[in-house]
Each structure stands twice: as structure tokens, then as C-alpha cells.
Design a protein around this motif. Structure first.
Motif, PDB file in Angstrom:
ATOM      1  N   GLU A 152       0.844  -1.199   0.000  1.00 34.38           N
ATOM      2  CA  GLU A 152       0.000   0.000   0.000  1.00 34.38           C
ATOM      3  C   GLU A 152       0.883   1.254   0.000  1.00 34.38           C
ATOM      4  O   GLU A 152       0.616   2.228  -0.697  1.00 34.38           O
ATOM      5  CB  GLU A 152      -0.932  -0.008   1.216  1.00 34.38           C
ATOM      6  N   TYR A 154     -40.262 -17.820   1.537  1.00 36.56           N
ATOM      7  CA  TYR A 154     -40.373 -16.622   0.709  1.00 36.56           C
ATOM      8  C   TYR A 154     -40.935 -16.823  -0.693  1.00 36.56           C
ATOM      9  O   TYR A 154     -40.962 -15.899  -1.478  1.00 36.56           O
ATOM     10  CB  TYR A 154     -39.026 -15.898   0.660  1.00 36.56           C
ATOM     11  N   GLY A 155     -41.354 -18.040  -1.017  1.00 37.72           N
ATOM     12  CA  GLY A 155     -42.099 -18.162  -2.267  1.00 37.72           C
ATOM     13  C   GLY A 155     -41.440 -18.980  -3.354  1.00 37.72           C
ATOM     14  O   GLY A 155     -40.372 -19.577  -3.156  1.00 37.72           O
ATOM     15  N   THR A 156     -42.111 -18.976  -4.498  1.00 38.42           N
ATOM     16  CA  THR A 156     -41.760 -19.858  -5.598  1.00 38.42           C
ATOM     17  C   THR A 156     -41.509 -19.037  -6.860  1.00 38.42           C
ATOM     18  O   THR A 156     -42.267 -18.127  -7.162  1.00 38.42           O
ATOM     19  CB  THR A 156     -42.948 -20.812  -5.873  1.00 38.42           C
ATOM     20  N   ILE A 157     -40.442 -19.368  -7.574  1.00 32.53           N
ATOM     21  CA  ILE A 157     -40.176 -18.730  -8.859  1.00 32.53           C
ATOM     22  C   ILE A 157     -40.347 -19.749  -9.973  1.00 32.53           C
ATOM     23  O   ILE A 157     -39.836 -20.869  -9.882  1.00 32.53           O
ATOM     24  CB  ILE A 157     -38.743 -18.144  -8.906  1.00 32.53           C
ATOM     25  N   GLU A 158     -41.092 -19.375 -11.001  1.00 32.61           N
ATOM     26  CA  GLU A 158     -41.195 -20.193 -12.207  1.00 32.61           C
ATOM     27  C   GLU A 158     -40.756 -19.365 -13.396  1.00 32.61           C
ATOM     28  O   GLU A 158     -41.083 -18.187 -13.489  1.00 32.61           O
ATOM     29  CB  GLU A 158     -42.651 -20.628 -12.431  1.00 32.61           C
ATOM     30  N   ASP A 159     -39.993 -19.983 -14.292  1.00 34.98           N
ATOM     31  CA  ASP A 159     -39.501 -19.261 -15.460  1.00 34.98           C
ATOM     32  C   ASP A 159     -39.330 -20.282 -16.584  1.00 34.98           C
ATOM     33  O   ASP A 159     -39.376 -21.490 -16.340  1.00 34.98           O
ATOM     34  CB  ASP A 159     -38.158 -18.590 -15.119  1.00 34.98           C
ATOM     35  N   TYR A 160     -39.162 -19.813 -17.796  1.00 32.22           N
ATOM     36  CA  TYR A 160     -38.889 -20.747 -18.890  1.00 32.22           C
ATOM     37  C   TYR A 160     -38.023 -20.096 -19.960  1.00 32.22           C
ATOM     38  O   TYR A 160     -37.985 -18.871 -20.087  1.00 32.22           O
ATOM     39  CB  TYR A 160     -40.188 -21.289 -19.503  1.00 32.22           C
ATOM     40  N   HIS A 183     -38.291 -21.183  -1.957  1.00 35.73           N
ATOM     41  CA  HIS A 183     -37.782 -20.990  -0.606  1.00 35.73           C
ATOM     42  C   HIS A 183     -38.985 -21.187   0.305  1.00 35.73           C
ATOM     43  O   HIS A 183     -40.018 -20.559   0.095  1.00 35.73           O
ATOM     44  CB  HIS A 183     -37.225 -19.562  -0.474  1.00 35.73           C
ATOM     45  N   GLU A 194     -30.075 -17.463 -13.131  1.00 34.85           N
ATOM     46  CA  GLU A 194     -29.776 -16.421 -12.139  1.00 34.85           C
ATOM     47  C   GLU A 194     -31.034 -15.993 -11.397  1.00 34.85           C
ATOM     48  O   GLU A 194     -31.030 -15.839 -10.177  1.00 34.85           O
ATOM     49  CB  GLU A 194     -29.152 -15.195 -12.826  1.00 34.85           C
ATOM     50  N   ARG A 195     -32.126 -15.802 -12.144  1.00 29.58           N
ATOM     51  CA  ARG A 195     -33.375 -15.379 -11.498  1.00 29.58           C
ATOM     52  C   ARG A 195     -33.910 -16.473 -10.575  1.00 29.58           C
ATOM     53  O   ARG A 195     -34.328 -16.198  -9.450  1.00 29.58           O
ATOM     54  CB  ARG A 195     -34.410 -14.999 -12.559  1.00 29.58           C
ATOM     55  N   ILE A 249     -32.303 -16.621  -7.179  1.00 27.43           N
ATOM     56  CA  ILE A 249     -32.525 -15.568  -6.180  1.00 27.43           C
ATOM     57  C   ILE A 249     -33.162 -16.147  -4.921  1.00 27.43           C
ATOM     58  O   ILE A 249     -32.706 -15.878  -3.816  1.00 27.43           O
ATOM     59  CB  ILE A 249     -33.394 -14.422  -6.768  1.00 27.43           C
ATOM     60  N   VAL A 250     -34.203 -16.971  -5.087  1.00 21.37           N
ATOM     61  CA  VAL A 250     -34.760 -17.588  -3.873  1.00 21.37           C
ATOM     62  C   VAL A 250     -34.060 -18.904  -3.533  1.00 21.37           C
ATOM     63  O   VAL A 250     -33.975 -19.284  -2.369  1.00 21.37           O
ATOM     64  CB  VAL A 250     -36.299 -17.810  -3.926  1.00 21.37           C
ATOM     65  N   LYS A 268     -30.906 -19.723  -3.721  1.00 24.03           N
ATOM     66  CA  LYS A 268     -29.547 -19.663  -3.161  1.00 24.03           C
ATOM     67  C   LYS A 268     -29.514 -19.730  -1.638  1.00 24.03           C
ATOM     68  O   LYS A 268     -28.553 -20.216  -1.054  1.00 24.03           O
ATOM     69  CB  LYS A 268     -28.788 -18.431  -3.672  1.00 24.03           C
ATOM     70  N   ASP A 269     -30.579 -19.236  -0.989  1.00 21.54           N
ATOM     71  CA  ASP A 269     -30.593 -19.288   0.469  1.00 21.54           C
ATOM     72  C   ASP A 269     -31.369 -20.486   1.007  1.00 21.54           C
ATOM     73  O   ASP A 269     -31.381 -20.728   2.203  1.00 21.54           O
ATOM     74  CB  ASP A 269     -31.191 -17.996   1.036  1.00 21.54           C
TER      75      ASP A 269
END
Lengths: 371, 371
Positions: free
Chosen positions: A77, A304-310, A301, A272-273, A276-277, A279-280
């Protein structure tokens, strides 16, 4: 000792050795540090933590020969911020203080006895030797060593396997849940095959230092229990991991029932989306339903909920429902390069991922049981 | 409830309330979260953690009125990554699930009972009221509140004092070792004087949200135990700290024997360099010897050495040797703006620092005893 250096050269030299010089993990701090050696018109910086020894030649003017051994966490430094491009490093033979001067600033720091430093020796003869470029070497390391284990229980998987035969060079790493393999071609064949398991964290340090703007030759020499790597002004000697690396070619699946061609950026975005839920939540599970020319992703999760994507894709073969650790899929996609990637899989079996065009990287990931 | 929003508007709305919605520090998590309210053609987001209540109006189309109360740490990250600019938010009156849809993605998350949310009420009448701009307000906050105490032992010093009289507005913060004062002028005088101590961490949140690219009007209304701040679409209500703020004007020294004019960038560089070893030593002490038209700086770390540096300056009055906490000096210099700053001091007394031209900021720092 009395040296005149350019700030840029001093910083480059320190950057090469600093990480090893400051490694306190082996608890022999009294022998850790930086050796500055000015002898026979050559200024050399050295550091050695027994896992890795590194030395580099630093351009500069020797007004008085000598050497100094210092252990100082502020050196890097401080020299980066020195208010001058011309730096002086001074130590009288009888002095215990090293003086670093640049512009208005003077820094005095304690030194240790250079006899306590274990110098990095140059290996002349190994059982195998080859030359490649810094770009190829960095590519081999960066595309594989991320997949190694961090778990000390099975040390062999904390390393990356280097396998050189003829003009073929391969690197491979696995934590038993996923595997990454990268192959390349040498311009000149090596006479004797080379097999070595190199600690991945040492490879990361080598990769950090390999120049990529202009390819530079890298020379590698293997001895029974260590490897010597030379590029530019830098010479590195790394410890190897003992033990036999499993036959990775047997782990790579060859029998598939479902072949997917998918846009890498779109697939990465969806994973990635979904992460979000996921990963934890436990194990970062993402469920993939591959059918009707799309991959449906589902993650949840409990609180905290459910994610659906396609994502649209091209499918050959039979539909498939399979779950993976989302982080492993993202790690792979990050190391792919083509616009499209190929996923090859079958029920309850490891999936193979490759770029569509460039087949030099092969990634394998084991599915998760969710039922 | 059924809403159509632009992604940008949704993100802006969430950004305004998210920090308060996610504050878990007061341990009443069951009542923390985000209220989405779509009523009378207005979509409103609210959050309230009792220290701070915040509400913001979000542009969008209400297809069905309604409200939802959710506590979800992933909302912000998820909506930022939604693969569409058009977002739908849907919740049936009898449903406990809220659905957020954008492009290929659907997110279902649990909601809580809106009756459990403590709505943020608008204050109509306070004992004092004034209007300024977002740029002036942000400037007042950012130049003062950093100097407050973080030590909960004396709560009054964890706040920043707001003092408005006629057309003069001042903010001041101190941790008793250093003080920062900034003054500005209001376009329109306030009828009744206003004195309030606002928790500095709440001011930081307000400052973060104040727009600075284009100055916007900020309206402030004071009630006995809270303050209401309104700008753009955002309305904030903050708790105040009870107790009397000490008379800061008496703390500001007025009698000096040594006046220094110094280049701010050069002085900052030297203090930064001296801090490299000082910052890890006790109290970050830097010794300043002010004489012969230069400031000599000296710092040391018992294990790692001594730094000496100097900066040219103009001195009026008598030479001086004095020590300060390097971090306090750097904090001050970071909040100065002119090319040159003025240091006014005398032996064993607090030093006053100001920009050379712009006198709206006054910084005071207490020396350290080193002998």
C-alpha cells in the motif's frame, strides 16, 4: 544496500511476491516475508511459504550491493502511494532498519536476518518439460480449477490435475459433484508425459500473474514432488498434492437420451433469477423440466415463495425432469463462451455441458435427488 | 388487486421503501414489511419501522383495487432482474399469495394481513415549516452527520442537530472529539424557529434518496417528537432524539496562534500515507510539526516502522507541534471542497478547519495528548 527503482517496477515486483510473502497460514511467521537481494547487477525479490516459492527480477540501479529480509504488511500500500516515481531503498550492512524513500516520504522499517530466509532454488532438471503461452495456460487454469473441492477431507480434490501427453495438454478439477475439463494443444510435443495434481489455490495465484494482453512463453518443468513455472521475470515453484487423481475420462458420461441446444445468455438469465430464492434455501435446488422445446425452471424458498420461469430451446430425444444445484449450473455457464451451449443428459445421470462450437471445455454436473 | 407497472417505476418505488421495510433491528418482524395499496387511482408503497415511516406514490394502472402486505427480502433483487419492462402484480381478495409476473417469470409469495401494518400518517400541522431544495438539504446532511457518535451511551450525539431561525438553516453533528457544522440560507424565512435532533442513520437514508441531478423542492414540517420530510413522490416521517443538544457555538474555538493555508490535495495525500501505518496502531495518531512553511507529519506502528512526510504551506503566527487522529483529519478534508484549506490552531486546543473561500462548513477537531 542502496538501490534506485522506478515506482512502477517496485510495485510490479512486490505484486509478484506479496501474496506468498504475507501468507501467515503456515504459522512460521518468523521465516515469512520478502527477501530483497541486490547482487551481481541483479535485483531479485523472493518469497517462500513452502507451498509456493516465487522469485522475480526487478529492473533498477544497484549503487551498493546487499540484501534485506522484511516482513511488513504495509509495504504494498505504501509503495503504491509513494509521492514520486523514483524510489530509493537503503540499508547499511550493520543496520536493522530498511529505509524506503520517495519524494517527500521516508519509511523506516525493521528487517530480519536474511540467513533465516529459505531461498527459492531454480530447478534445472525435471522428468518432464514443456512450453506453452501465458494465454493458453491461464485459460486452462481458469476454466477448470474453480470446480475443485474446498473441503480438506479429501486433499486430492483440492487440486487441479495437469495431464500432458505428446502435444496434448489437459487440466481437470472436480469436487465429485461436478467436473471441469479443458484441453489444448502444445506447439511442440513433450518427450515424457507429465501428470501432477497442483493445489488449486496456488494455480489461482499463478493465473493472477500470467500476462494476457500479450501472450508470453511459459515454461513448465516437473520434478517428482513439485512443479516449476517460468514466465517473464517471474519464477514460481509449487508444491504438488500426493496421491492418485481418479480416472476422469471414466466420469464423463457418453450415453444420453436428451440433447438440448440453448441460448447461453437467456439460459444464464433464467438460472440467475431462479437462484434468487434458491440460493438461500437448502442446496440451491432448481428443478428443470425439459420438454416441448423449452426448459421450465422452478425454485422455491419455504418462507419466501416460488419462482417459475422458462427459456425456449431445441430438444432432441425424450423429455426429462431433473434437478441441479443452481450455483453449479451458473459456474459452468460462466465458463462457456459460445452464444449457444449444448446440454446432454438422461434421467438420474450426470449432465454434460459444452459450448456448441468450441469443444475444448467439457463440464459435468451431477443431478440432485429431490424425491 | 391487479396492477400494471413499468419495471423502472416498480424498482424506484421499492428502492424508496425497501430499507425501512427490511429493518429487522426492532425485533417486531411480524409488523415489518411493505404495504402495497391501490385505491382511488393511486398506487402507494409504504414501510414503517417506528423510527421511520416512508410512503411513495408509484405510477401505474390499477385494473382492480386492493392491498397487500408482504415481507420478502428477495423482492428488490427479483424485480430488478425481471425479464420484461411490463410488470403485473396480482392478488385475489381471498388469496394469501401475491403474484408478480414479468415476461417469462412468475413469482408467487406469501402475504400477511394488511390490518397488521401501521400506516404512515401525513402530518398536516407542525409548529414550524420550511421549504428548501434537495441539493441544499443533501449538502447539509452529508457535510455534518458523518461526525456524529456511534456510541449508544450518549444518544443525543448519535443525532444531527437541525437549527432553523429566520432564513438561516444549520446542521451540526459531534461525537465530542470532532464537530461538523454546515450553514445555508433559505429563500423564504420560516415563521417559527425549529430545533430538532434527528437520528443520523435516518438522515443517511433520506440523503440517499434526495435527488441531486435536478434540484427538487423539499418541504419539512416539525412536530414535537417527529419531523416530516417531503420531496418528489416520497414522504418520510422520522422519529427525533429527545434531550438537549449542547450549545455548539460555544465549542467552536475563536482564539488562534497559528494559521496555516495548505493545498487540500497535497495535505490529503500526506495524511493518507501517514495513516497507512497509523490506522492499525492505537488511536491512529499522526504527529504534525507546523514550522518553516511546512507541515511535517510523523506516524508509527510499534511493529512495522515509522513514516515521515512533509507538505509545504503558508504559516502565519507561531510554530506548533500537535497530534490528531488521522481518520478525523481525513474525514474533514474529504468534506472540504476548495483547492486550499485553512487550519487555525493553538497549543493543546481544538483546531478549526475551513475551506479557504467557502465558509459555509466549519470543522473542529480535538488534539490528542501524546506526552
Amino acid at each position: 544496500m542502496r538501490l534506485k527503482l522506478k515506482k512502477e517496477d517496485l510495485n510490479k515486483g512486490l505484486q509478484a511476491v506479496q501474496k506468498v510473502a504475507q501468507n501467515k497460514s503456515n504459522n512460521i511467521s518468523s521465516e515469512n516475508g520478502l527477501l530483497i537481494k541486490a547482487l551481481n547487477n541483479i535485483i531479485e525479490f523472493q518469497a517462500n511459504d513452502y507451498d509456493m516459492g516465487i522469485k522475480t527480477i526487478v529492473p533498477g540501479i544497484i549503487q551498493e550491493s546487499g540484501e534485506a529480509f522484511i516482513s511488513n504488511p504495509y509495504l504494498m500500500e505504501l509503495t503504491r502511494r509513494l509521492p514520486s516515481d523514483e524510489i530509493e531503498i537503503i540499508k547499511g550492512d550493520a543496520d536493522t532498519q530498511l529505509i524506503i524513500k520517495g519524494g517527500s516520504l521516508k519509511f523506516e522499517c525493521l528487517t530480519m536476518n536474511p540467513d533465516d530466509f529459505n531461498e527459492v532454488e531454480i530447478v534445472e532438471n525435471g522428468y518432464s518439460h514443456f512450453t506453452t503461452t501465458s494465454v493458453i495456460m491461464k485459460d486452462l487454469i481458469d476454466n477448470t480449477s474453480y470446480a475443485c473441492a474446498t473441503d480438506v477431507a479429501r486433499p486430492i480434490f483440492m487440486g487441479t490435475y495437469l495431464d500432458v501427453q505428446g502435444n496434448q495438454i489437459s487440466m481437470v478439477a472436480t469436487d465429485t459433484h461436478r467436473l471441469a475439463l479443458k484441453t489444448a494443444t502444445l506447439e511442440e510435443s513433450t518427450e515424457n508425459p507429465l501428470q501432477a495434481v497442483i493445489p488449486s489455490r496456488l494455480l489461482a495465484e499463478i493465473s493472477r500473474q500470467l500476462p494476457t494482453d500479450i501472450p508470453e512463453p511459459v515454461e513448465i518443468t516437473a520434478v517428482r514432488n513439485y512443479l516449476a513455472v517460468k514466465f517473464g521475470n517471474v519464477y514460481v515453484r509449487t508444491r504438488l498434492i500426493e496421491g492418485e487423481f481418479p480416472n476422469y475420462r471414466r466420469v464423463i458420461p457418453t450415453d444420453f437420451k436428451c440433447l438440448v441446444t440453448i441460448n447461453r445468455a437467456e439460459f444464464t438469465g433464467a438460472v440467475e433469477r431462479a437462484s434468487i430464492v434458491a440460493k438461500d434455501a437448502q442446496y440451491n435446488v432448481i428443478n428443470f423440466t425439459i420438454a416441448d422445446n423449452q426448459i421450465k425452471l422452478m425454485s422455491q424458498h419455504p418462507d419466501y415463495g416460488t419462482i417459475e420461469d422458462y427459456v425456449s430451446c431445441q430438444i432432441e430425444g425424450t423429455p426429462l425432469e431433473i434437478s441441479f444445484n443452481g450455483k453449479f449450473i451458473l459456474d459452468i455457464l460462466k465458463h462457456c463462451h459460445d452464444d449457444e451451449v449444448i446440454l446432454k443428459s438422461r434421467e438420474n445421470s450426470p449432465m454434460l455441458v459444452q459450448d456448441k462450437e468450441d469443444l475444448s471445455c467439457t463440464f459435468v454436473v451431477t443431478p440432485m435427488r429431490t424425491k
